[in-house]
Design an enzyme around this catalytic site. Structure first.
Site, PDB file in Angstrom:
ATOM      1  N   LYS A 132       1.612   4.602  -3.022  1.00  0.00           N
ATOM      2  CA  LYS A 132       1.247   3.758  -4.169  1.00  0.00           C
ATOM      3  C   LYS A 132       0.733   2.403  -3.688  1.00  0.00           C
ATOM      4  O   LYS A 132      -0.265   1.883  -4.181  1.00  0.00           O
ATOM      5  CB  LYS A 132       2.464   3.576  -5.102  1.00  0.00           C
ATOM      6  CG  LYS A 132       2.827   4.852  -5.867  1.00  0.00           C
ATOM      7  CD  LYS A 132       4.171   4.786  -6.598  1.00  0.00           C
ATOM      8  CE  LYS A 132       4.519   6.150  -7.214  1.00  0.00           C
ATOM      9  NZ  LYS A 132       5.810   6.189  -7.906  1.00  0.00           N
TER      10      LYS A 132
ATOM     11  N   GLN B 175      11.515   3.159  -8.263  1.00  0.00           N
ATOM     12  CA  GLN B 175      11.312   4.536  -7.805  1.00  0.00           C
ATOM     13  C   GLN B 175      12.579   5.367  -8.027  1.00  0.00           C
ATOM     14  O   GLN B 175      13.679   4.961  -7.657  1.00  0.00           O
ATOM     15  CB  GLN B 175      10.905   4.541  -6.323  1.00  0.00           C
ATOM     16  CG  GLN B 175      10.480   5.893  -5.783  1.00  0.00           C
ATOM     17  CD  GLN B 175       9.200   6.450  -6.402  1.00  0.00           C
ATOM     18  OE1 GLN B 175       8.332   5.716  -6.847  1.00  0.00           O
ATOM     19  NE2 GLN B 175       9.094   7.764  -6.447  1.00  0.00           N
TER      20      GLN B 175
ATOM     21  N   ASP C  35       5.526   2.586 -15.600  1.00  0.00           N
ATOM     22  CA  ASP C  35       5.896   4.004 -15.533  1.00  0.00           C
ATOM     23  C   ASP C  35       5.993   4.617 -16.936  1.00  0.00           C
ATOM     24  O   ASP C  35       6.039   5.847 -17.074  1.00  0.00           O
ATOM     25  CB  ASP C  35       7.274   4.162 -14.859  1.00  0.00           C
ATOM     26  CG  ASP C  35       7.172   4.540 -13.385  1.00  0.00           C
ATOM     27  OD1 ASP C  35       6.199   5.219 -13.014  1.00  0.00           O
ATOM     28  OD2 ASP C  35       8.078   4.156 -12.617  1.00  0.00           O
TER      29      ASP C  35
HETATM   30  N1  GUN Z   1      10.035   9.722  -8.967  1.00  0.00           N
HETATM   31  C1  GUN Z   1       9.225  10.799  -9.079  1.00  0.00           C
HETATM   32  N2  GUN Z   1       8.135  10.506  -9.816  1.00  0.00           N
HETATM   33  C2  GUN Z   1       8.248   9.212 -10.173  1.00  0.00           C
HETATM   34  C3  GUN Z   1       7.422   8.331 -10.933  1.00  0.00           C
HETATM   35  O1  GUN Z   1       6.354   8.695 -11.455  1.00  0.00           O
HETATM   36  N3  GUN Z   1       7.895   7.062 -11.070  1.00  0.00           N
HETATM   37  C4  GUN Z   1       9.073   6.651 -10.525  1.00  0.00           C
HETATM   38  N4  GUN Z   1       9.442   5.385 -10.736  1.00  0.00           N
HETATM   39  N5  GUN Z   1       9.860   7.442  -9.820  1.00  0.00           N
HETATM   40  C5  GUN Z   1       9.449   8.718  -9.644  1.00  0.00           C
END
Ligand code: GUN
Length: 293
Positions: free
Chosen positions: A52, A96, A119
């Site tokens: 990311k 995350q 998110d």
């Molecule tokens: N863990 C797996 N996919 C995601 C996501 O799209 N966002 C976050 N914050 N954690 C994740």
């Protein structure tokens, strides 16, 4: 069979977003800023977060990473979240997931300012999404919708089977696919579903987010099916330098012979998730500009 090349599409979208960020930089003194919060050192999470951050750099978005030890208390993490909410320099942030077992994930998500929740996990944003109101839509479902749109795949009146009911993928994509615009007839299958094969065999579109490597075999799908494979599981593989390879939920080799369209793993949904997070971050910057005006 046509490959749904998420990686390629994501590169195109990144170029589009870069143009937007360049314009922002020419007209504003503040660059969009995404923060990633990572607790502990889960290998897969670290990789996702790094991907990311790398993608942010590519389009010119500022990114910062805040890491906490895996034994941080729930209260301390909640306090840190409050500080990030109050920091006007941060447009959007993600925590995350998964978090360590001793931390209540929902409690943490509830504390994230909805204006910065790129998110789209906060109940207020999730509720707006379900109501079809403008909001941040979770990046993976948004990436799937974008991929279907860019390949002009007709979803209207189609039977769509979603495997998995997680808050991150299964639940939101099932809502989005049934809404006006996508117009699919959606069935959500999960661990308590008993007639799975019956359902998948009738599906025009299968979206799988189970995390069970190569679970979907060719005898479970019909000829011409569109397959979106969200699964990405690390499977031990001694022939690989890293010691593992990445496997989707779908037996690609066999199922691709029957599918009209199919996403590869890796290189399908994953890159789309990342680019839609960047898209949401730019939207958060726009919101932040308005609220500070
Ligand atoms: N863990 C797996 N996919 C995601 C996501 O799209 N966002 C976050 N914050 N954690 C994740």
């Amino acid at each position: 069979m046509n490959l749904l090349e998420g990686k390629k599409v994501a590169e195109t979208i990144k170029e589009e977003l870069k143009l937007k960020v360049d314009k922002i930089k020419n007209t504003s003194h503040r660059t969009p800023h995404l923060k990633a919060v990572l607790v502990g050192n889960n290998g897969a999470s670290l990789t996702y977060v790094n991907n990311k951050i790398t993608a942010c750099k590519k389009v010119g978005i500022r990114s910062t990473l805040t890491q906490f030890e895996s034994d941080i208390t729930e209260n301390s993490l909640l306090e840190e979240i409050k500080k990030i909410n109050e920091d006007n320099d941060i447009d959007g942030y993600i925590v995350q997931l998964p978090l360590p077992k001793h931390i209540d994930e929902q409690k943490v998500i509830n504390e994230i300012s909805p204006q910065k929740d790129v998110d789209g996990f906060h109940p207020s944003n999730f509720g707006k999404m379900a109501l079809g109101m403008p909001t941040f839509i979770p990046a993976t479902p948004l990436g799937i919708i974008e991929l279907l749109d860019r390949y002009k795949i007709d979803t209207s009146s189609k039977q769509c089977v979603v495997l998995g009911r997680s808050h991150i993928v299964g639940r939101p994509i099932s809502i989005l696919m049934s809404q006006k615009g996508k117009n699919s007839t959606v069935t959500v299958a999960h661990s308590k579903t008993t007639n799975l094969q019956e359902l998948t065999k009738q599906a025009d579109i299968i979206i799988s987010a189970l995390g069970i490597p190569e679970f979907i075999k060719d005898d479970m799908v019909k000829e011409g099916v569109v397959v979106i494979d969200v699964g990405i599981t690390r499977v031990t593989d001694k022939t690989k330098l890293k010691g593992y390879s990445l496997k989707g939920d779908v037996d690609f080799e066999a199922v691709s012979k029957k599918a009209s369209y199919i996403t590869p793993v890796p290189g399908g949904v994953g890159p789309m998730t990342i680019v839609m997070l960047l898209y949401n971050t730019i939207r958060a910057w726009e919101l932040n500009q308005k609220s500070n005006a």
